[in-house]
Design a protein around this motif. Structure first.
Motif, PDB file in Angstrom:
ATOM      1  N   ASP A  23       0.817  -1.190   0.000  1.00  0.00           N
ATOM      2  CA  ASP A  23       0.000   0.000   0.000  1.00  0.00           C
ATOM      3  C   ASP A  23       0.852   1.242   0.000  1.00  0.00           C
ATOM      4  OD1 ASP A  23      -2.299  -1.385  -0.047  1.00  0.00           O
ATOM      5  OD2 ASP A  23      -2.665  -1.274   2.110  1.00  0.00           O
ATOM      6  N   GLY A  58      -3.251   4.686   0.218  1.00  0.00           N
ATOM      7  CA  GLY A  58      -4.031   3.452   0.297  1.00  0.00           C
ATOM      8  C   GLY A  58      -4.089   2.710  -1.006  1.00  0.00           C
ATOM      9  N   ALA A  84      -7.295   2.043  -5.735  1.00  0.00           N
ATOM     10  CA  ALA A  84      -8.106   1.778  -4.547  1.00  0.00           C
ATOM     11  C   ALA A  84      -8.559   3.101  -3.952  1.00  0.00           C
ATOM     12  CB  ALA A  84      -7.282   0.982  -3.531  1.00  0.00           C
ATOM     13  N   PRO A  85      -9.693   3.126  -3.228  1.00  0.00           N
ATOM     14  CA  PRO A  85     -10.154   4.378  -2.617  1.00  0.00           C
ATOM     15  C   PRO A  85      -9.116   4.931  -1.650  1.00  0.00           C
ATOM     16  CG  PRO A  85     -11.843   2.686  -2.516  1.00  0.00           C
ATOM     17  CD  PRO A  85     -10.591   2.014  -2.964  1.00  0.00           C
ATOM     18  N   TRP A 117      -7.750   6.951   1.786  1.00  0.00           N
ATOM     19  CA  TRP A 117      -8.156   6.765   3.176  1.00  0.00           C
ATOM     20  C   TRP A 117      -9.386   7.621   3.489  1.00  0.00           C
ATOM     21  CZ3 TRP A 117      -8.937  10.574   6.625  1.00  0.00           C
ATOM     22  CH2 TRP A 117      -8.383  11.830   6.341  1.00  0.00           C
ATOM     23  N   ARG A 121     -12.528   5.941   2.265  1.00  0.00           N
ATOM     24  CA  ARG A 121     -12.887   4.791   3.108  1.00  0.00           C
ATOM     25  C   ARG A 121     -13.442   5.259   4.453  1.00  0.00           C
ATOM     26  NH1 ARG A 121      -7.861   3.028   1.083  1.00  0.00           N
ATOM     27  NH2 ARG A 121      -6.855   3.206   3.125  1.00  0.00           N
ATOM     28  N   ALA A 155     -17.006   6.625   3.954  1.00  0.00           N
ATOM     29  CA  ALA A 155     -17.983   5.560   3.759  1.00  0.00           C
ATOM     30  C   ALA A 155     -18.344   4.898   5.088  1.00  0.00           C
ATOM     31  CB  ALA A 155     -17.435   4.525   2.782  1.00  0.00           C
ATOM     32  N   ARG A 156     -17.352   4.711   5.932  1.00  0.00           N
ATOM     33  CA  ARG A 156     -17.614   4.093   7.241  1.00  0.00           C
ATOM     34  C   ARG A 156     -18.468   5.017   8.112  1.00  0.00           C
ATOM     35  NH1 ARG A 156     -14.841   3.443  12.355  1.00  0.00           N
ATOM     36  NH2 ARG A 156     -15.348   1.406  13.235  1.00  0.00           N
ATOM     37  N   ARG A 197     -14.766  13.235   3.331  1.00  0.00           N
ATOM     38  CA  ARG A 197     -14.607  12.744   1.962  1.00  0.00           C
ATOM     39  C   ARG A 197     -13.811  13.735   1.110  1.00  0.00           C
ATOM     40  NH1 ARG A 197     -19.449  11.510   1.208  1.00  0.00           N
ATOM     41  NH2 ARG A 197     -19.273   9.250   1.506  1.00  0.00           N
ATOM     42  N   GLU A 229      -6.138   1.784   9.588  1.00  0.00           N
ATOM     43  CA  GLU A 229      -7.474   1.226   9.390  1.00  0.00           C
ATOM     44  C   GLU A 229      -8.049   0.813  10.744  1.00  0.00           C
ATOM     45  OE1 GLU A 229      -9.238   0.942   6.716  1.00  0.00           O
ATOM     46  OE2 GLU A 229      -7.933   0.867   4.955  1.00  0.00           O
ATOM     47  N   PRO A 230      -9.356   0.945  10.977  1.00  0.00           N
ATOM     48  CA  PRO A 230     -10.389   1.304   9.988  1.00  0.00           C
ATOM     49  C   PRO A 230     -10.693   2.805   9.949  1.00  0.00           C
ATOM     50  CG  PRO A 230     -11.453   0.531  11.971  1.00  0.00           C
ATOM     51  CD  PRO A 230      -9.972   0.454  12.241  1.00  0.00           C
ATOM     52  N   HIS A 231      -9.725   3.655  10.259  1.00  0.00           N
ATOM     53  CA  HIS A 231      -9.881   5.104  10.206  1.00  0.00           C
ATOM     54  C   HIS A 231     -10.996   5.573  11.143  1.00  0.00           C
ATOM     55  CE1 HIS A 231      -7.039   5.007   6.964  1.00  0.00           C
ATOM     56  NE2 HIS A 231      -7.852   4.325   6.177  1.00  0.00           N
TER      57      HIS A 231
END
Length: 383
Positions: free
Chosen positions: A48, A52, A65-66, A68, A71, A74-75, A179, A211-213
């Motif tokens: 990575d 990310g 990949a998206p 950080w 991600r 989204a979470r 975002r 992760e998971p931020h």
């Protein structure tokens, strides 16, 4: 006799016959296969990158990949609620806050100021408080009467919070802010955990690099600083939210002022059934010059007294247009008034009674409660 120079090094001589064996297309195919294999191997070794995305995906030109921030957003957007514990400053005083804020920005919790606690509910972008006289004495200042708001739900003064819970603290609003964060930016620590510090117009959000931020901390206006934990099950939060919203009918508003005319009596003399009071009012001009006045709900609170004691009180409410006047009325029908008027009628002589009245803003009419409950129900899963 002619002579020809050989071609560039490494290029086959066109005069020589092609070698027998594997046809050229197969050789090219093997070369491509080896090249792809080299790229995949490169991706596995590189791992990575800082944003990310894998080095292999960038080299191959495929979709990255998206980041950080994507991600983390989204979470956050998927969380039903967030819980906050911390402090902010109000009129130079420290306020302790414990709040649970839903995805849409509704909130329940408590505020504690000067040792006095008040319950809080936020719905449809407005915040209401339920506290005692001591709390409201510190919350509204000397210009208002704390007893007009104590012991009932009342709208939080703008100067009390200094920030919008929906805008600063809702998971959906934070997701939108995070975002748009840059891939690389300000970093720092919350405790011993390394975080991205996402600085936005609403406030500063500290999200773990790893992760998971996780969102660990929120800072905002009024020196607000809150520790954050995710709420996996919002059902208890929504149940308490609905209970508090259902009780908002008649909630008062300390932020609205009125000008009024003369208080008058209507059909009071010798009327044992009751005494009606009326008062003409208009919405007071805004404190900020140039801002338009707005329509408001006004509540008349009146008390009739005689012989040095209160005989009874009444309240009446109605809407007041911003550009006009309205007449507020209410009728005292208390046992005290009826008993006093009977004695006055049966006793010769002069009998005097007086009245006092004040006008208070009303934030939520009883009819408005149904609309607010419908908004809460939309947040409930399966509704």
């Amino acid at each position: 006799m002619s002579s020809q120079l050989p071609g560039p090094p490494g290029r086959p001589d066109p005069r020589r016959p092609r070698p027998t064996g594997i046809p050229r297309p197969v050789i090219a195919g093997l070369a491509v296969t080896l090249l792809v294999g080299a790229l995949v191997a490169l991706g596995l070794v590189a791992g990575d990158g800082p944003d990310g995305a894998t080095a292999g995906s960038r080299t191959s030109g495929g979709p990255s990949a998206p980041s950080w921030s994507a991600r983390a957003a989204a979470r956050l957007a998927a969380l039903p609620a967030l819980r906050y514990t911390g402090t902010f400053t109000s009129n130079g005083r420290t306020v302790q806050a414990v709040l649970s804020v839903t995805r849409a920005g509704s909130a329940v919790g408590t505020l504690t100021m000067g040792g006095e606690q008040a319950r809080l509910v936020t719905v449809d972008g407005a915040t209401y408080l339920h506290g005692g006289p001591s709390f409201w004495a510190g919350a509204t200042g000397p210009a208002t009467r704390p007893e007009d708001f104590a012991g009932r739900w009342s709208k939080a003064p703008v100067t009390l919070l200094g920030f919008d819970p929906q805008d600063l603290l809702s998971p959906s609003a934070i997701a939108r802010a995070v975002r748009g964060a840059p891939v690389t930016g300000s970093t720092g620590y919350v405790g011993d955990r390394l975080v991205h510090r996402v600085e936005t117009r609403q406030g500063v959000y500290s999200v773990t690099l790893a992760e998971p931020h996780d969102l660990l901390q929120v800072e905002g206006a009024s020196n607000a600083r809150f520790a954050v934990t995710a709420v996996a099950d919002a059902a208890p939060v929504l149940a308490e939210l609905r209970r508090r919203v259902a009780a908002l009918g008649g909630a008062r508003d300390p932020g609205v002022g009125f000008d009024h005319g003369e208080l008058t009596f209507v059909n009071c003399n010798e009327n044992v059934s009751g005494c009606t009071l009326q008062l003409p009012v208009s919405v007071r001009a805004p404190l900020v010059a140039g801002e338009p006045a707005e329509a408001a709900r006004a509540v008349l609170v009146a008390t009739i007294s005689a012989d040095g004691r209160a005989l009874g009180s009444c309240t009446g409410a109605r809407s007041v247009e911003a550009t006009g006047r309205a007449v507020l009325t209410c009728t005292v029908t208390s046992p005290g008034w009826r008993a006093w008027m009977r004695r006055a009628r049966d006793t010769p002589g002069r009998h005097e009674y007086t009245a006092q009245a004040r006008v208070i803003g009303e934030a939520v009419s009883p009819d408005r409660v149904r609309e607010l409950l419908a908004l809460v129900d939309r947040e409930t899963p399966g509704s």
